[in-house]
Design a protein around this motif. Structure first.
Motif, PDB file in Angstrom:
ATOM      1  N   MET A 106       0.841  -1.194   0.000  1.00 27.28           N
ATOM      2  CA  MET A 106       0.000   0.000   0.000  1.00 27.28           C
ATOM      3  C   MET A 106       0.875   1.242   0.000  1.00 27.28           C
ATOM      4  SD  MET A 106      -2.751  -1.260   2.876  1.00 27.28           S
ATOM      5  CE  MET A 106      -3.738  -2.739   2.584  1.00 27.28           C
ATOM      6  N   PRO A 107       0.966   1.958  -1.117  1.00 25.76           N
ATOM      7  CA  PRO A 107       1.805   3.160  -1.177  1.00 25.76           C
ATOM      8  C   PRO A 107       1.385   4.201  -0.153  1.00 25.76           C
ATOM      9  CG  PRO A 107       1.102   2.476  -3.374  1.00 25.76           C
ATOM     10  CD  PRO A 107       0.307   1.666  -2.401  1.00 25.76           C
ATOM     11  N   GLY A 108       2.363   4.838   0.470  1.00 23.17           N
ATOM     12  CA  GLY A 108       2.074   5.825   1.499  1.00 23.17           C
ATOM     13  C   GLY A 108       1.290   7.014   1.006  1.00 23.17           C
ATOM     14  N   ASN A 109       1.464   7.366  -0.275  1.00 23.76           N
ATOM     15  CA  ASN A 109       0.796   8.576  -0.780  1.00 23.76           C
ATOM     16  C   ASN A 109      -0.714   8.402  -0.910  1.00 23.76           C
ATOM     17  OD1 ASN A 109       1.375   6.766  -2.983  1.00 23.76           O
ATOM     18  ND2 ASN A 109       0.766   8.387  -4.384  1.00 23.76           N
ATOM     19  N   ILE A 110      -1.202   7.168  -0.959  1.00 24.59           N
ATOM     20  CA  ILE A 110      -2.657   6.965  -1.019  1.00 24.59           C
ATOM     21  C   ILE A 110      -3.215   6.536   0.334  1.00 24.59           C
ATOM     22  CG2 ILE A 110      -2.581   6.353  -3.464  1.00 24.59           C
ATOM     23  CD1 ILE A 110      -3.014   3.442  -2.655  1.00 24.59           C
ATOM     24  N   THR A 111      -2.328   6.226   1.273  1.00 24.02           N
ATOM     25  CA  THR A 111      -2.771   5.715   2.569  1.00 24.02           C
ATOM     26  C   THR A 111      -2.772   6.792   3.646  1.00 24.02           C
ATOM     27  OG1 THR A 111      -1.627   3.665   1.922  1.00 24.02           O
ATOM     28  CG2 THR A 111      -2.488   3.773   4.160  1.00 24.02           C
ATOM     29  N   PHE A 112      -1.755   7.675   3.626  1.00 25.45           N
ATOM     30  CA  PHE A 112      -1.584   8.678   4.674  1.00 25.45           C
ATOM     31  C   PHE A 112      -1.207  10.032   4.070  1.00 25.45           C
ATOM     32  CE2 PHE A 112      -0.285   4.560   6.411  1.00 25.45           C
ATOM     33  CZ  PHE A 112      -1.080   4.462   7.543  1.00 25.45           C
ATOM     34  N   GLU A 113      -1.535  11.084   4.776  1.00 21.46           N
ATOM     35  CA  GLU A 113      -1.011  12.391   4.431  1.00 21.46           C
ATOM     36  C   GLU A 113       0.476  12.436   4.794  1.00 21.46           C
ATOM     37  OE1 GLU A 113      -2.611  14.564   2.844  1.00 21.46           O
ATOM     38  OE2 GLU A 113      -4.731  14.065   3.136  1.00 21.46           O
ATOM     39  N   HIS A 147       6.875   1.314   6.590  1.00 20.64           N
ATOM     40  CA  HIS A 147       8.192   1.598   6.005  1.00 20.64           C
ATOM     41  C   HIS A 147       8.249   3.072   5.596  1.00 20.64           C
ATOM     42  CE1 HIS A 147       8.904  -2.788   5.531  1.00 20.64           C
ATOM     43  NE2 HIS A 147       7.592  -2.803   5.353  1.00 20.64           N
ATOM     44  N   THR A 148       9.435   3.660   5.659  1.00 18.68           N
ATOM     45  CA  THR A 148       9.639   5.046   5.235  1.00 18.68           C
ATOM     46  C   THR A 148      10.801   5.113   4.248  1.00 18.68           C
ATOM     47  OG1 THR A 148      11.267   5.652   6.917  1.00 18.68           O
ATOM     48  CG2 THR A 148       8.946   5.796   7.551  1.00 18.68           C
ATOM     49  N   THR A 159       9.527   5.753  14.432  1.00 19.77           N
ATOM     50  CA  THR A 159       8.265   5.987  15.143  1.00 19.77           C
ATOM     51  C   THR A 159       7.099   6.149  14.173  1.00 19.77           C
ATOM     52  OG1 THR A 159       9.425   7.035  16.992  1.00 19.77           O
ATOM     53  CG2 THR A 159       7.074   7.499  16.771  1.00 19.77           C
ATOM     54  N   LEU A 160       7.328   6.883  13.083  1.00 19.97           N
ATOM     55  CA  LEU A 160       6.270   7.082  12.088  1.00 19.97           C
ATOM     56  C   LEU A 160       5.848   5.741  11.484  1.00 19.97           C
ATOM     57  CD1 LEU A 160       4.509   9.023  10.421  1.00 19.97           C
ATOM     58  CD2 LEU A 160       6.413   9.200   8.780  1.00 19.97           C
ATOM     59  N   SER A 161       6.819   4.892  11.161  1.00 23.12           N
ATOM     60  CA  SER A 161       6.490   3.601  10.545  1.00 23.12           C
ATOM     61  C   SER A 161       5.705   2.718  11.522  1.00 23.12           C
ATOM     62  CB  SER A 161       7.764   2.887  10.082  1.00 23.12           C
ATOM     63  OG  SER A 161       8.574   2.482  11.171  1.00 23.12           O
ATOM     64  N   GLU A 162       6.078   2.743  12.793  1.00 27.57           N
ATOM     65  CA  GLU A 162       5.349   1.961  13.800  1.00 27.57           C
ATOM     66  C   GLU A 162       3.915   2.469  13.959  1.00 27.57           C
ATOM     67  OE1 GLU A 162       7.657   2.309  17.330  1.00 27.57           O
ATOM     68  OE2 GLU A 162       9.316   1.069  16.596  1.00 27.57           O
ATOM     69  N   ARG A 207       5.620   3.212   2.418  1.00 30.85           N
ATOM     70  CA  ARG A 207       4.539   2.259   2.178  1.00 30.85           C
ATOM     71  C   ARG A 207       4.161   1.527   3.469  1.00 30.85           C
ATOM     72  NH1 ARG A 207       9.359  -0.089   1.671  1.00 30.85           N
ATOM     73  NH2 ARG A 207       9.551  -2.336   2.035  1.00 30.85           N
ATOM     74  N   VAL A 208       3.017   0.865   3.410  1.00 25.46           N
ATOM     75  CA  VAL A 208       2.611  -0.111   4.418  1.00 25.46           C
ATOM     76  C   VAL A 208       2.357  -1.425   3.688  1.00 25.46           C
ATOM     77  CG1 VAL A 208       0.806  -0.805   6.041  1.00 25.46           C
ATOM     78  CG2 VAL A 208       1.643   1.551   6.039  1.00 25.46           C
ATOM     79  N   GLU A 209       2.830  -2.507   4.246  1.00 24.54           N
ATOM     80  CA  GLU A 209       2.623  -3.814   3.648  1.00 24.54           C
ATOM     81  C   GLU A 209       1.837  -4.718   4.593  1.00 24.54           C
ATOM     82  OE1 GLU A 209       5.953  -5.845   2.017  1.00 24.54           O
ATOM     83  OE2 GLU A 209       6.817  -4.076   1.073  1.00 24.54           O
ATOM     84  N   LEU A 210       0.973  -5.530   4.009  1.00 24.40           N
ATOM     85  CA  LEU A 210       0.317  -6.598   4.742  1.00 24.40           C
ATOM     86  C   LEU A 210       0.830  -7.926   4.194  1.00 24.40           C
ATOM     87  CD1 LEU A 210      -1.630  -4.259   5.495  1.00 24.40           C
ATOM     88  CD2 LEU A 210      -3.500  -5.926   5.351  1.00 24.40           C
TER      89      LEU A 210
END
Length: 216
Positions: A106-113, A147-148, A159-162, A207-210
């Protein structure tokens, strides 16, 4: 009898050939691969544990049992993969298969500001679709990893990734996924999938991965 055995093994390897909807390429599903390996293993065990007069029968019995066991997990993950690809098509989430494991990227740009860990409201329907599939396939363990890129201080990125991984886990739990099935972890900048030397690579790394694994 031996001709029947050979035919059984061939069918185990070829019965589940499918067409990749994205490439058009025909390939054996993991169900077929697992069933074929299980059939061969079961046949060997059947041959070794049967008396001389019943060896052919033992080989076929062992092959059938091995195919059923070997194909079970693969079939389960094949169905889950197909459902996820159907539900996530066009969402920006990548579905990747690795053996019997699935990865949702999940790309960070569509998941989080930027620099935030609250899930974007526009992304709720996508995560809702994921949670629907995960509730249906309840024999799957889930690891959520954040992930960052390499920009900024390591402690801040960690901390942000957690927090981002925890936010996704929290949403899935809120949607009815038992928390015991989900583990969340942050890796900060330690596991890049692209170069951090250019903007395109850094975007991929945020990104975030599952990771979805069958519960054996």
């Amino acid at each position: 009898m031996r001709i029947a055995l050979i035919s059984f093994l061939v069918l185990s390897m070829t019965a589940c050939v499918s067409t990749d909807p994205y490439t058009g390429e025909q390939k054996a599903s993991n169900t077929a691969k697992g069933a074929g390996i299980g059939a061969v293993t079961g046949a060997v065990i059947g041959a070794l544990t049967s008396s001389k007069g019943d060896r052919d029968k033992g080989i076929l019995t062992g092959a059938a049992a091995g195919a059923a066991i070997g194909g079970g997990v693969g079939f389960y993950m094949d169905k889950q993969e197909a459902k996820l690809r159907q539900r996530l098509q066009g969402s920006g989430v990548q579905v990747r298969r690795d053996g019997d494991n699935l990865h949702l990227i999940m790309p960070g740009n569509i998941t989080f500001e930027t620099a935030q860990y609250n899930i974007r409201s526009q992304f709720y329907p996508v995560l809702g679709s994921v949670s629907d599939v995960l509730k249906e396939f309840d024999k799957t363990a889930i690891t959520v990893s954040g992930h960052t890129d390499s920009t900024g201080a390591s402690d801040y990125n960690q901390t942000l990734s957690e927090n981002r991984a925890s936010s996704v886990k929290g949403y899935l739990v809120q949607k009815g996924i038992p928390s015991g099935r989900i583990h969340s972890v942050g890796y900060g900048k330690r596991r890049p999938i692209a170069s951090n030397n250019n903007a395109s690579g850094r975007e991929q790394n945020r990104r975030v991965e599952l990771k979805l694994e069958p519960i054996q």
